[in-house]
Design a protein around this motif. Structure first.
Motif: not given
Length: 176
Positions: A22-25, A29-36, A61-66
């Motif tokens: 989940i963390y890797d996913f 997605h955060e890396r790819v999503g920059r600029g979007v 919230a999910v990001r912080q929990v993970v």
């Protein structure tokens, strides 16, 4: 989850690779999503097309929990009302109830009255906490002294004393 009751619950990290996946996913997605302009995240079911878009606050919230579980930390989720009593506000800030009342009376935190009771909006309290943290970090930064290898210790100590006096004077409202 219909009819699920809200309660405090602690989640412990498990020794499997699911959290890492989940963390890797999320990280990818955060890396790819920059600029979007607005990244979108979905919770998917077992069948194709069975999905729902996650609001930004749920994603955070999910990001912080993970992230916490990935680091081997336990996570506690505590549902909160959006209006707090002075005692709840004190607990959240880590101060006494009389301190919160003083902050309210000084106008540092907005509040509403419900009869004889004060009620504080959670967002106002969180904004105050963030402002207080920023001020604390600024005060710490102001008392910092940059040392050169060639500078003597006595000179550095004198600079530190002067910085502390300046911070203390600002706290008292005295301008130098």
């Amino acid at each position: 989850m219909a009819g699920a009751t809200l309660q405090q619950e602690t989640y412990l990290p498990e020794a499997d690779t699911q959290v890492a996946r989940i963390y890797d996913f999320l990280e990818a997605h955060e890396r790819v999503g920059r600029g979007v302009p607005e990244p979108r995240y979905f919770l998917a079911g077992a069948t194709p097309g069975d999905q729902v878009e996650l609001p930004a606050e749920v994603y955070r919230a999910v990001r912080q929990v993970v992230e916490a579980l990935r680091q081997g930390l336990a996570v506690t989720v505590v549902p909160q009302t959006q209006t707090l009593t002075t005692q709840q506000a004190a607990d959240l800030l880590g101060v006494t109830r009389p301190t919160v009342i003083k902050l309210l009376d000084e106008g540092k935190i907005p509040f509403e009255r419900s009869g004889t009771h004060r009620r504080i909006l959670l967002r106002d309290l969180l904004a105050y906490r963030q402002q207080r943290r920023s001020e604390q970090y600024a005060a710490l930064d102001a008392t910092g002294v940059k040392l050169d290898d060639e500078e003597d210790l006595e000179s550095a100590l004198q600079q530190l004393r002067e910085a502390r006096r300046a911070v203390a004077a600002r706290r008292r409202g005295v301008r130098e």
